[in-house]
Scaffold this motif. Structure first.
Motif, PDB file in Angstrom:
ATOM      1  N   SER A 196      13.978   5.864   4.864  1.00 16.16           N
ATOM      2  CA  SER A 196      13.980   4.380   5.118  1.00 16.16           C
ATOM      3  C   SER A 196      13.979   4.076   6.710  1.00 16.16           C
ATOM      4  CB  SER A 196      15.425   3.907   4.571  1.00 16.16           C
ATOM      5  OG  SER A 196      16.563   4.555   5.123  1.00 16.16           O
ATOM      6  N   LEU A 197      14.219   5.353   7.567  1.00 15.96           N
ATOM      7  CA  LEU A 197      14.028   5.241   9.029  1.00 15.96           C
ATOM      8  C   LEU A 197      12.560   4.826   9.410  1.00 15.96           C
ATOM      9  CD1 LEU A 197      16.538   8.024   9.953  1.00 15.96           C
ATOM     10  CD2 LEU A 197      16.461   5.879  10.950  1.00 15.96           C
ATOM     11  N   ILE A 198      11.548   5.325   8.766  1.00 16.48           N
ATOM     12  CA  ILE A 198      10.232   5.432   9.068  1.00 16.48           C
ATOM     13  C   ILE A 198       9.612   4.159   9.867  1.00 16.48           C
ATOM     14  CG2 ILE A 198       8.022   5.912   8.494  1.00 16.48           C
ATOM     15  CD1 ILE A 198       9.067   8.001   6.596  1.00 16.48           C
ATOM     16  N   LEU A 199      10.002   3.161   8.945  1.00 23.82           N
ATOM     17  CA  LEU A 199       9.335   1.776   9.441  1.00 23.82           C
ATOM     18  C   LEU A 199      10.120   1.242  10.354  1.00 23.82           C
ATOM     19  CD1 LEU A 199       8.343   0.077   5.989  1.00 23.82           C
ATOM     20  CD2 LEU A 199       7.052   1.329   7.400  1.00 23.82           C
ATOM     21  N   PRO A 200      11.492   1.116  10.631  1.00 24.31           N
ATOM     22  CA  PRO A 200      12.364   0.427  11.503  1.00 24.31           C
ATOM     23  C   PRO A 200      12.201   1.090  12.940  1.00 24.31           C
ATOM     24  CG  PRO A 200      13.767   1.218   9.743  1.00 24.31           C
ATOM     25  CD  PRO A 200      12.439   1.343   9.281  1.00 24.31           C
ATOM     26  N   SER A 201      12.101   2.701  12.699  1.00 30.95           N
ATOM     27  CA  SER A 201      11.932   3.196  14.157  1.00 30.95           C
ATOM     28  C   SER A 201      10.511   2.940  14.683  1.00 30.95           C
ATOM     29  CB  SER A 201      11.888   4.836  13.434  1.00 30.95           C
ATOM     30  OG  SER A 201      13.276   5.071  13.055  1.00 30.95           O
ATOM     31  N   PHE A 202       9.441   3.114  13.854  1.00 35.63           N
ATOM     32  CA  PHE A 202       8.228   2.747  14.464  1.00 35.63           C
ATOM     33  C   PHE A 202       7.958   1.413  15.060  1.00 35.63           C
ATOM     34  CE2 PHE A 202       6.507   6.726  12.652  1.00 35.63           C
ATOM     35  CZ  PHE A 202       5.646   7.004  13.576  1.00 35.63           C
ATOM     36  N   ALA A 203       8.680   0.427  14.228  1.00 38.93           N
ATOM     37  CA  ALA A 203       8.618  -1.141  14.873  1.00 38.93           C
ATOM     38  C   ALA A 203       9.071  -1.010  16.175  1.00 38.93           C
ATOM     39  CB  ALA A 203       9.219  -1.945  13.738  1.00 38.93           C
ATOM     40  N   LEU A 204      10.422  -0.286  16.143  1.00 43.10           N
ATOM     41  CA  LEU A 204      11.160  -0.438  17.310  1.00 43.10           C
ATOM     42  C   LEU A 204      10.706   0.362  18.418  1.00 43.10           C
ATOM     43  CD1 LEU A 204      13.884  -1.883  17.939  1.00 43.10           C
ATOM     44  CD2 LEU A 204      15.102   0.113  17.290  1.00 43.10           C
ATOM     45  N   TYR A 245       0.624  -1.447   0.044  1.00 47.16           N
ATOM     46  CA  TYR A 245      -0.039   0.084  -0.046  1.00 47.16           C
ATOM     47  C   TYR A 245       0.722   1.202  -0.098  1.00 47.16           C
ATOM     48  CZ  TYR A 245      -3.384  -3.456   1.503  1.00 47.16           C
ATOM     49  OH  TYR A 245      -4.324  -4.610   1.499  1.00 47.16           O
ATOM     50  N   VAL A 246       1.947   1.339   0.721  1.00 46.50           N
ATOM     51  CA  VAL A 246       2.915   2.370   0.854  1.00 46.50           C
ATOM     52  C   VAL A 246       3.954   2.408  -0.041  1.00 46.50           C
ATOM     53  CG1 VAL A 246       3.478   4.254   2.482  1.00 46.50           C
ATOM     54  CG2 VAL A 246       2.102   2.589   3.167  1.00 46.50           C
ATOM     55  N   ARG A 247       3.912   2.695  -1.587  1.00 46.33           N
ATOM     56  CA  ARG A 247       4.972   2.136  -2.216  1.00 46.33           C
ATOM     57  C   ARG A 247       6.224   3.106  -2.137  1.00 46.33           C
ATOM     58  NH1 ARG A 247       3.399  -2.056  -5.994  1.00 46.33           N
ATOM     59  NH2 ARG A 247       5.444  -2.133  -6.427  1.00 46.33           N
ATOM     60  N   TRP A 248       6.044   4.404  -1.841  1.00 50.36           N
ATOM     61  CA  TRP A 248       7.059   5.269  -1.516  1.00 50.36           C
ATOM     62  C   TRP A 248       7.945   5.098  -0.450  1.00 50.36           C
ATOM     63  CZ3 TRP A 248       7.237   8.034   2.876  1.00 50.36           C
ATOM     64  CH2 TRP A 248       5.996   8.241   3.692  1.00 50.36           C
ATOM     65  N   LEU A 249       7.552   4.053   0.495  1.00 49.38           N
ATOM     66  CA  LEU A 249       8.506   3.732   1.546  1.00 49.38           C
ATOM     67  C   LEU A 249       9.579   2.744   1.222  1.00 49.38           C
ATOM     68  CD1 LEU A 249       6.380   3.969   4.647  1.00 49.38           C
ATOM     69  CD2 LEU A 249       8.017   5.277   4.242  1.00 49.38           C
ATOM     70  N   PRO A 250      10.908   2.809   1.370  1.00 48.79           N
ATOM     71  CA  PRO A 250      11.721   1.737   0.992  1.00 48.79           C
ATOM     72  C   PRO A 250      11.496   0.536   1.703  1.00 48.79           C
ATOM     73  CG  PRO A 250      12.933   3.843   1.713  1.00 48.79           C
ATOM     74  CD  PRO A 250      11.480   3.812   2.078  1.00 48.79           C
ATOM     75  N   LEU A 251      11.792  -0.530   1.052  1.00 50.81           N
ATOM     76  CA  LEU A 251      11.610  -2.207   1.616  1.00 50.81           C
ATOM     77  C   LEU A 251      12.791  -2.448   2.434  1.00 50.81           C
ATOM     78  CD1 LEU A 251       9.319  -3.760  -0.949  1.00 50.81           C
ATOM     79  CD2 LEU A 251       8.515  -2.729   1.299  1.00 50.81           C
ATOM     80  N   GLY A 252      13.295  -1.961   3.489  1.00 46.69           N
ATOM     81  CA  GLY A 252      14.542  -2.245   4.272  1.00 46.69           C
ATOM     82  C   GLY A 252      15.571  -1.666   3.723  1.00 46.69           C
ATOM     83  N   GLY A 253      16.771  -1.745   4.143  1.00 46.89           N
ATOM     84  CA  GLY A 253      18.108  -1.119   3.843  1.00 46.89           C
ATOM     85  C   GLY A 253      17.931   0.438   4.324  1.00 46.89           C
TER      86      GLY A 253
END
Lengths: 306, 548
Positions: free
Chosen positions: A172-180, A158-166
């Protein structure tokens, strides 16, 4: 204060010495021959003996430890068997990625945790508190690797502008920061809510209310300033843990940090790298403890007298 | 000056933000490649261990070393046929002891210097030098004077002669019919002495070779970038401008990236395999081949009751190999012997041990093994291996054997199986280094390999005699006939339960062309090209970066 500081530094050095000794012993108890790790399973006995002699692995264990310690004091943590690179160089290269993720995740968890705690504290026993209680317990209970994977699957769909890892820039900080951060944020909000519940019954809060201050001002300026203190200790230690590398998050998100480096070192039985990452993590935790203690003493003068 | 906690918090947040900005800048990728650049985008689960051809002995290192460096010979892209690389032609003496190579004169290292026979001699002597700690040393010890050179008693290995800059001669102390294959290994790749000596142990990080690509950037744990070598001796090759390999991308994340079109070639996670094979659009994009590998359940022939051949044969009849292949979603071929399909000497008519639990029970009774016998099988603590181990456990329970699983890490497993009386049973696999049966039968079943690769501690005088005979026979038909005879003896003695030969699968994007899987080696990336009409454009390093 100076005496206190010296005492704490000396204690920290002792902890580091202990950590290095324990790690060194564990590394040499592991049933794996470093010479075989370097030269491979098919190496002949002569090659293995040469490597052991080159690395000083044929010397008594205490001699090896003293030599290691001597080099470590000069910043030389040896060379990785698997990568054939300087361990210090590898740690430095990976630390910046871990530090950036740790700072973002910590900021996020503090902001979200404080907001959640304040709202729950202000509406204690009512619907918002109950909703936040459920939410925070859920967040604390969700394993970070599952949450991270769900974030990645969601982003891919759904959010194709967010990098998938790396680690390629701020996005690229958004997803891992929220997960953590979400798990810690849930925990912090419960701690803060409980502290606020205790603080709002104090005389000085009643006095503030009696002076006619608004509930928001009472909560933010008087209650929060005292209720937030225990969070400093928690956040300090959590931050040191984050800086030491978060193995699962870094693995799920392909984050080139210390946690993944340590994981790979253990996986490859790369003893110098295992020792280097453990020693560096111990150093960070000792430093974080020191900073938290000093900060606590500064924020709450009563602790300086203790 | 005292600050309120709020002020402190604000200060900390500001500093943290500044740190994050700095960190992000440091990790920003290099400038992008120009939009029309042909960039192959890959993802790797683990970091590449090394790019030094003397050091690497693993698939990940070889995948990139074989496009950064050249050897005298190389394999065809999809077969075990040897082709010239740095060599133009070669002659082999009838007794397989002298090998003469005439080299091409137009090969250059990426620093501009021509590749000569002296470079090849230096490269192989570097592998022989104990200070290099190369795992390839064993392959070149048969060279005359290699031992003296390795021990520091000679300046050169006298078995390597360089009569002129473009001729090199190898002389061996005994016949070696597979020496040509050894010269096709990355260990024998030409490296420039001056660059190696400049960087020492860090040569891998500053690798300079003469292959179709050159190293542009290697960020540990992040990405590896190779760019086209403009000096490469085959005009018009490679067709790619660059290869960008992201590092540390686990199999599941690789799959998400592949589906999002972020990478061009991917492995297929086990959980997605059935979906891929049932989706025609994806199935047509898969490529597979049977690997030159045999996975087996090893039985220690020196430990009772496995010292009794009837027990070993009973285990072979008791294990349902078809079920194992079904568990792998068909990603395997049932093994009936030691050698995998495609390996010279492979015997398609060998009977093996069909699934027959009744026969297994009878053999166990004859050997006096009573119900409730509970051996321990050591295996790697890997989910797939655990599932396979559980399947074998169920099969053996049907014949009265209560198998216990002992999952351990790879290192301790390898150490344990080499101890003569430590491990009764173990699950392992062996992948070929060369397309020659010697690489299986001698390496895994000769007594000389006890405590090294013969982990079943199997030994048979007849097999030993035939192995000694076969190892020096250069004539292929006679050589392979001898190895077929050896394999039949070994299958009869059953030191292994012959399980399966894995089938490797990858999936490519529709625009990726020319990718071929090799039975022994990683796929050659220099053969790949992107179809211009469908290839995506975008990411990767800049025109300035591409210019060497």
């Amino acid at each position: 204060m100076l005496y206190y500081l010296i005492k704490r530094i000396a204690f920290g050095a002792l902890v580091l010495l202990g950590a290095s000794l324990i790690t060194f012993c564990i590394a040499f108890v592991i049933p794996a021959d470093p010479a075989v790790a370097i030269a491979g399973a098919k190496a002949d006995p002569h090659t293995l003996a040469t490597i052991r002699a080159q690395l000083g692995l044929d010397r008594p264990l205490y001699v090896q430890y003293v030599r290691y310690l001597g080099r470590a004091l000069h910043g030389d943590l040896g060379r990785s068997y698997a990568r054939r690179q300087s361990v210090s160089g590898l740690i430095v290269a990976r630390f910046s990625a871990t530090a950036v993720l740790a700072v973002c995740a910590m900021m996020l968890s503090l902001v979200l945790g404080t907001l959640g705690g304040l709202v729950a504290g202000a509406y204690r026993g009512r619907a918002p508190d109950n909703v936040l209680l459920t939410l925070s317990l859920t967040l604390v209970s969700i394993p970070v690797f599952w949450l991270g994977t769900m974030f990645l699957v969601g982003a891919a769909a759904y959010v194709r502008w967010l990098p998938l890892g790396g680690f390629d820039g701020a996005r690229s900080l958004i997803l891992p920061s929220f997960a953590l951060a979400l798990g810690s944020a849930g925990y912090y909000s419960r701690i803060l809510q409980a502290n606020l519940a205790e603080v709002v019954g104090q005389d000085y809060i009643r006095a503030a209310r009696a002076k006619g201050l608004s509930p928001a001002r009472v909560m933010l300026h008087h209650a929060l300033a005292n209720a937030i203190l225990p969070l400093v200790t928690l956040a300090g230690l959590d931050f040191a843990g984050l800086l030491s590398g978060v193995v699962l998050t870094e693995t799920v998100f392909n984050w080139p940090g210390l946690g993944r480096l340590a994981f790979e070192a253990v996986f490859n039985l790369d003893i110098p790298l295992i020792m280097g990452t453990v020693l560096f993590s111990s150093f960070l935790i000792v430093m974080a403890n020191l900073v938290v203690d000093l900060l606590y003493a500064w924020l709450d003068p009563r602790t300086r007298l203790a | 000056m005292r600050m309120a906690p709020h002020g402190l918090l604000a200060g900390a947040l500001a500093s943290a933000l500044a740190l994050v900005c700095l960190g992000c800048r440091a990790h920003q990728p290099a400038r992008l490649f120009p939009p029309d650049a042909a960039v192959l985008r890959l993802a790797l689960a683990d970091d590449v261990p090394t790019l030094d051809p003397a050091a690497g002995y693993d698939t990940a290192s070889w995948e990139f070393e074989q496009v950064l460096f050249d050897t005298l010979l190389r394999y065809a892209s999809d077969s075990n046929e040897l082709r010239p690389d740095l060599a133009l032609s070669w002659e082999v003496s009838p007794d397989a002891r002298v090998f003469v190579f005439h080299m091409r004169a137009d090969a250059r290292f990426t620093n501009g210097r021509p590749v000569t026979s002296a470079d090849l001699r230096y490269s192989i002597e570097r592998v022989l030098n104990p200070k290099t700690r190369s795992q390839g040393v064993q392959y070149f010890l048969p060279l005359l004077g290699a031992a003296d050179f390795a021990a520091g008693r000679a300046a050169h290995a006298r078995g390597i002669e360089t009569p002129d800059p473009y001729t090199i001669i190898f002389r061996l102390d005994k016949p070696d019919p597979i020496f040509l294959h050894k010269l096709a290994m990355p260990f024998a790749a030409a490296v420039p002495k001056e660059v190696v000596e400049r960087w020492g142990d860090d040569f891998a990080r500053h690798a300079v070779g003469s292959g179709p690509f050159m190293l542009k950037e290697w960020l540990s744990g992040q990405r590896l970038v190779l760019i086209k070598n403009p000096h490469y001796f085959i005009p018009g090759r490679p067709k790619l401008d660059a290869i960008v390999a992201l590092i540390g991308v686990n199999e599941e994340l690789q799959w998400l990236k592949f589906e999002a079109g972020e990478i061009d070639v991917s492995s297929i996670p086990p959980a997605e395999f059935t979906y891929v094979m049932k989706t025609p659009r994806l199935k047509t994009l898969t490529i597979h081949h049977v690997t030159a590998t045999t996975n087996y359940l090893g039985m220690n022939c020196r430990m009772a009751p496995f010292s009794d051949v009837r027990v070993r044969q009973a285990f072979n009849y008791a294990v349902n190999k078809q079920k194992l292949v079904a568990i792998l979603n068909g990603r395997g071929v049932v093994a009936r012997g030691v050698l995998p399909p495609g390996m010279p000497g492979y015997d398609p008519d060998i009977g093996g041990y069909p699934y027959d639990p009744a026969k297994a029970r009878r053999l166990l009774e004859q050997a006096g093994v009573r119900a409730g016998f509970a051996p321990v099988v050591w295996l790697t603590a890997d989910p797939t291996m655990m599932i396979l181990g559980q399947s074998i456990q169920q099969d053996l329970a049907l014949v009265g054997v209560d198998l216990l699983l002992k999952p351990v890490a790879w290192g301790p497993l390898l150490d344990a199986v080499r101890e003569p009386r430590a491990v009764q049973l173990f699950l392992l696999g062996w992948g070929a280094d060369f397309p020659d049966p010697q690489n299986f039968l001698e390496v895994l079943f000769s007594k000389a390999q006890w405590g090294a690769n013969n982990d079943t501690f199997y030994s048979d005088p007849k097999v030993e005699e035939l192995l000694a005979q076969a190892s020096v026979v250069a004539e292929p038909a006679r050589r392979y006939a001898l190895y077929q005879q050896i394999q039949q003896l070994i299958v009869g003695d059953a030191p292994w339960v012959f399980l399966y030969h894995p089938v490797a699968y990858v999936i490519r994007q529709p625009w990726v062309r020319g990718i071929r899987l090799h039975p022994l080696r990683p796929a050659r990336l220099d053969h790949i090209y992107l179809a211009p009409s469908v290839a995506p454009r975008g990411t990767a390093p800049s025109a300035a970066d591409i210019t060497p």
